[in-house]
Design a protein around this motif. Structure first.
Motif, PDB file in Angstrom:
ATOM      1  N   GLU A 127       0.852  -1.189   0.000  1.00 55.35           N
ATOM      2  CA  GLU A 127       0.000   0.000   0.000  1.00 55.35           C
ATOM      3  C   GLU A 127       0.888   1.240   0.000  1.00 55.35           C
ATOM      4  O   GLU A 127       1.871   1.259   0.734  1.00 55.35           O
ATOM      5  CB  GLU A 127      -0.909   0.036   1.223  1.00 55.35           C
ATOM      6  N   GLU A 304      -5.623  -3.157  12.495  1.00 57.33           N
ATOM      7  CA  GLU A 304      -5.290  -3.978  11.317  1.00 57.33           C
ATOM      8  C   GLU A 304      -6.242  -5.157  11.203  1.00 57.33           C
ATOM      9  O   GLU A 304      -6.675  -5.522  10.116  1.00 57.33           O
ATOM     10  CB  GLU A 304      -3.834  -4.459  11.369  1.00 57.33           C
ATOM     11  N   TYR A 387      -7.364   9.936   8.511  1.00 56.64           N
ATOM     12  CA  TYR A 387      -7.543   8.976   9.600  1.00 56.64           C
ATOM     13  C   TYR A 387      -8.404   9.544  10.726  1.00 56.64           C
ATOM     14  O   TYR A 387      -9.402   8.942  11.107  1.00 56.64           O
ATOM     15  CB  TYR A 387      -6.175   8.561  10.181  1.00 56.64           C
TER      16      TYR A 387
HETATM   17  N1  TRP Z   1      -3.117   0.853   5.713  1.00 60.52           N
HETATM   18  C1  TRP Z   1      -2.212   0.945   6.805  1.00 60.52           C
HETATM   19  C2  TRP Z   1      -3.030   1.190   8.045  1.00 60.52           C
HETATM   20  O1  TRP Z   1      -3.657   2.162   8.214  1.00 60.52           O
HETATM   21  C3  TRP Z   1      -1.197   2.029   6.753  1.00 60.52           C
HETATM   22  C4  TRP Z   1      -0.308   2.170   5.574  1.00 60.52           C
HETATM   23  C5  TRP Z   1      -0.549   2.814   4.448  1.00 60.52           C
HETATM   24  C6  TRP Z   1       1.044   1.852   5.494  1.00 60.52           C
HETATM   25  N2  TRP Z   1       0.562   2.919   3.674  1.00 60.52           N
HETATM   26  C7  TRP Z   1       1.559   2.341   4.304  1.00 60.52           C
HETATM   27  C8  TRP Z   1       1.873   1.177   6.342  1.00 60.52           C
HETATM   28  C9  TRP Z   1       2.895   2.232   3.962  1.00 60.52           C
HETATM   29  C10 TRP Z   1       3.208   1.047   5.997  1.00 60.52           C
HETATM   30  C11 TRP Z   1       3.729   1.587   4.842  1.00 60.52           C
HETATM   31  O2  TRP Z   1      -3.136   0.381   8.888  1.00 60.52           O
END
Ligand code: TRP
Ligand code: ZN
Length: 879
Positions: A127, A304, A387
């Motif tokens: 991601e 998570e 967030y």
């Molecule tokens: N989706 C993850 C969360 O909110 C966070 C996330 C997004 C992430 N991009 C990232 C984590 C890049 C590590 C590196 O839980």
């Protein structure tokens, strides 16, 4: 390296994908000098797409292409185009099998996006757009495929080979190598793909789901961390139970895995069935981690895990919808944390983060709506707005609908969209359809940036026993958005009678219902509410439990604030009244160094310290003074040095006046063994360490020996680090140096503790002057490749040590700019995040803003700036 200006992506230009991928069959050959990735994709044209003859385009980034086969035939070089960020195959049939082989170098991947190595193991972070660093793929969340992944590696060095789903095959290969094949039955976007290979130990447990299925739970860590997994495992089981009970959500695979890695750009990642965590967000034991770490771990494990439904089973159509999964999942994890601990304290913590950091973001050059309309680099949009404000927006829907209708709405959302990639609008529609409520105006919360300001006026008429309250709302302009429409705001209100009790609230024309907290709905620029049957002038308690992410202005007197502090039935507002009182007292001293500290603040603090019947968790929060960052956020053209010294003075006056009470509090607050993370014990340790730090701050000799004793004999890190921090911030130079040295000698083999040791020093006004911070960067334990180390020194300095960072000569700003330039090539995500403090330059008094702007310009002028840093710097400097 980038040479041209990065381009802006717009939500309005969203088009459905031209091609869909049904299956992705991957084979990884992992070696020390690189990895070969064989990808076999079954692709077909999307019947809903417009361009039916369009070429196939797959995203790529830093890939070495080795071969392309279409339906089994190798393509000649002129049958495809290998642009650096795109693989284009101009003529393809409507359905076909594409086989692509690429070569990548995980061992040289310092960006930590895609496949990389961290302390000897292979791991991934996909991601938002990291999968394209692994192989060519339509790397967008609305393309969902079934993945099958075969991993091959040396068996001795990488005995554990993991990917998403279930293991379906494994075996030995030549040359001491072996393989494992994993299959994930759920179609998913590429950003949820994960792979891990390493010499890891496995900690096991099981969970029986509500339908009676037994799930195999596994946490994988390096052997040295084998004694740090129990808390995460407990948190995971509690999360799984809670999601069944609260949302009716059951886990769907047979295995759920968590892996801890040391080098990680963010907190953790919800990859399907294989969550990958930053070590600092999963590993803990009482001796080496603090209460704060325990609570953070519980919340992140839950976060998570909850993504399995809010994010994975129902995912985002495109990255503009990021808050669909993040805002909702933060809401879910904050409900969970509230249920596991103290709801009031959790609400105070969430509101503090929002008001300190998100309000600042929303008032700065990077302000954007919860659903942004454009971006250059999506990694820059994993923000407090997406967030935390996103969480607040979902919370307001919960407040407006009530818990039962909200649950009907979430049930409908999950059922209607299971297996789909959808939008925030789909979420709101499910809430509307299930509840029958019209949320059309409410949708503006997703579209308009900026923090609404509520201005409240009231008047009381004794003759008619009526109380009128007028609430006006306005939303400030933000980059690219002016003249905003009024939003739909749930505004929870209470009125206190002179004896401190709540008055039943009856609006003119209604029959009394005896309700003492009412959620008024603001929809117009201004509303007047008239309450009847009010026997004397009340004190209003506004925005109870922080019912909306807004600023509230009302001219409370200090005596009224004292009154609310001790009588408001809403715990959040008792705390908030204390904060407002403290803000006013500190403000009054700013620039008037000799002015008296209002004795009412001293008396209010004394009352709190002596109140043994009150909820000690709330007392601990109420005794904490507003941070410098919050005071700066509230101020117009703040002078950081003046704010720092005014706040310091208040601490000194409080500590001196309350010496006996603080010593008494210290002796009284002794949580029982064994160590537990209950709200009571956390509060107790927090009060004890606060008392210690205040007393050491004024150089109290008695407190010095208490601190040294606690430092020596503490059996948990909260108390040991509490004593160390108090010593570091004290005037006792010799003891401070010895404690720092002893702490490092004791803990130098534990990187997580060393990170704490760094950040205590870098954040301290006493030990965190710039030359000392530079020396920390030269320390043997510092590592420029490890984001946690960078955050614990540079992040702590620029984010918490404001008196040194905002040195009026600009040395702190230049230091941060140099750090950003240095990191821009190796890890652009981290470089861009470090730039946040500089972006707010316009807010500060001229002595500061000039230097901040110059520092930003020096970053802007670096050659080959990454897209990440480019976007932040250019938006911050734009007029
Ligand atoms: N989706 C993850 C969360 O909110 C966070 C996330 C997004 C992430 N991009 C990232 C984590 C890049 C590590 C590196 O839980
Ligand atoms: Zn998340």
């Amino acid at each position: 390296m980038r040479t041209s200006q990065p381009k802006t992506i717009y939500l309005s230009e969203y088009r459905v994908p031209d091609f869909l991928v049904d299956h992705a069959d991957l084979r990884f050959e992992l070696f020390e000098d690189g990895a070969r990735v064989h990808s076999s994709l079954s692709i077909r044209r999307n019947p809903e797409a417009h361009g039916q003859g369009s070429p196939l385009e797959l995203n790529g980034d830093s890939l070495q292409l080795q071969s392309v086969h279409l339906d089994g035939r190798e393509l000649a070089k002129d049958e495809y185009e290998d642009r650096s960020d795109l693989l284009v195959v101009p003529s393809v049939p409507d359905a076909f099998e594409l086989r692509v082989v690429t070569w990548i170098e995980p061992q040289n991947n310092t960006r930590l996006e895609g496949l990389y190595k961290s302390s000897g193991m292979f791991c991934t972070q996909c991601e938002a757009e990291g999968f394209r660093c692994i192989t060519f793929f339509p790397d967008r969340p609305d393309v969902m495929a079934r993945f099958r992944t075969r991993i091959e590696a040396d068996k001795a060095a990488y005995p554990v080979l993991l990917s998403n789903g279930n293991p379906v095959d494994s075996g030995e290969l030549d040359n001491g190598r072996h393989f494992v094949t994993w299959e994930d039955p759920f179609p998913k976007p590429s950003y949820l793909f994960a792979l891990v290979a390493g010499a890891l130990v496995e900690k096991n447990d099981t969970f029986r789901t509500m339908s009676g299925r037994e799930i195999d739970l596994r946490i994988y860590v390096e052997p040295r961390n084998a004694d740090k997994t129990a808390h995460a495992m407990d948190s995971l089981k509690r999360s799984m139970r809670w999601d069944e009970e609260t949302y009716g959500r059951e886990y769907d695979l047979d295995i759920f895995m968590i892996v801890a890695v040391d080098d990680f750009n963010m907190g953790a990642m919800e990859n399907k069935g294989l969550n990958i965590f930053n070590s600092s967000c999963v590993l803990a034991r009482p001796e080496s981690e603090t209460d704060m770490a325990f609570q953070r771990i519980e919340a992140i494990v839950a976060h998570e895990y909850f993504h399995n439904w809010s994010g994975n089973r129902v995912t985002c159509r495109d990255w503009f919808q990021l808050s669909l999964k993040e805002g909702f999942t933060v809401f879910r994890d904050s409900q969970f944390s509230a249920d596991m601990g103290s709801p009031t304290v959790k609400r105070i913590e969430d509101a503090t983060l929002l008001r300190t950091a998100q309000f600042a973001e929303d008032a700065g050059p990077m302000a954007h709506p919860v659903r942004p309309a454009s971006y250059m680099e999506i990694s820059n949009f994993y923000t407090l707005t997406i967030y935390e404000k996103g969480n607040e927006v979902v919370r307001m829907i919960h407040t407006l609908l009530g818990p039962e209708l909200f649950r009907k709405g979430s049930d409908l959302y999950f059922e209607r969209h299971d297996g789909q990639a959808v939008t925030t609008d789909d979420f709101v529609r499910a809430m509307e359809d299930a509840s029958g409520r019209d949320l059309s105006q409410f949708r503006l919360w997703y579209e308009q940036a900026g923090t609404p300001v509520l201005t409240v006026e009231d008047d009381y008429d004794e003759a008619s026993q009526t109380y009128r309250l007028t609430v006006a709302q306005s939303i400030p302009d933000t980059p690219g958005q002016t003249g905003k429409k009024p939003q739909h705001i749930p505004f929870a209100l209470g009125l206190l009678a002179a004896n401190g009790t709540d008055i039943p609230l009856t609006l003119a024309g209604e029959h009394s219902a005896g309700v003492t907290t009412r959620v008024l709905e603001l929809t117009e620029k201004s509303h007047t509410f008239e309450f009847t049957g009010i026997a004397s002038r009340p004190v209003p308690s506004l925005l109870r439990n922080f019912s909306a992410p807004v600023r509230v202005n009302y001219p409370w007197t200090r005596d009224q604030l004292m009154f609310l502090m001790s009588h408001d039935s809403d715990g959040f507002n008792r705390w908030d009244a204390g904060q407002r009182l403290a803000v006013e007292v500190i403000r009054e001293l700013s620039g008037h160094a000799e002015a008296e500290v209002d004795p009412r603040l001293v008396e209010a603090s004394r009352t709190l310290l002596n109140d043994r019947d009150a909820d000690q968790a709330l007392v601990a929060k109420m005794l904490q003074l507003p941070t410098e960052a919050y005071l700066i956020e509230l101020a117009d053209k703040p002078d950081v040095q003046i704010i720092h010294h005014a706040r310091e003075r208040v601490v000194k006056v409080l500590a001196t006046a309350l010496r006996e009470e603080l010593l008494d509090c210290y002796r009284r607050q002794q949580p029982a063994e064994p160590y537990q993370v209950t709200p009571e014990d956390v509060a107790s340790r927090s009060l004890r360490n606060m008392a210690l730090s205040w007393l050491l701050h004024i150089g109290d000799e008695g407190a010095l020996s208490l601190a040294l004793g606690q430092f020596e004999s503490a059996t948990n890190m909260t108390d040991q680090a509490g004593a160390l921090r108090a010593l570091v911030n004290s005037p006792f130079e010799a003891e401070r140096g010895r404690a720092l040295e002893a702490f490092y000698q004791r803990w130098h083999q534990d990187p997580q503790v060393v990170e704490q040791w760094f950040s205590i020093q870098a954040a301290s006004p006493v030990t965190g002057d710039l030359p000392s911070v530079r020396r920390l960067l030269e320390h043997e334990a510092f590592d420029w490749k490890n984001p946690n180390k960078i955050r614990s020194v540079v992040g702590a300095f620029a984010g918490q040590n404001l008196v040194h960072f905002h040195d009026q000569e600009g040395s702190g700003y230049r230091f941060l700019a140099d750090t950003i330039r240095r990191l821009d090539d190796s890890n652009p995500q981290i470089a861009a995040r470090l730039a946040a403090p500089l972006t707010r330059w316009r807010k500060f008094a001229p002595v500061y803003s000039e230097g901040m702007r110059k520092a930003l310009e020096s970053v802007r002028d670096k050659d080959g700036l990454s897209r990440d840093v480019y976007e932040i710097v250019h938006k911050s400097l734009a007029d």
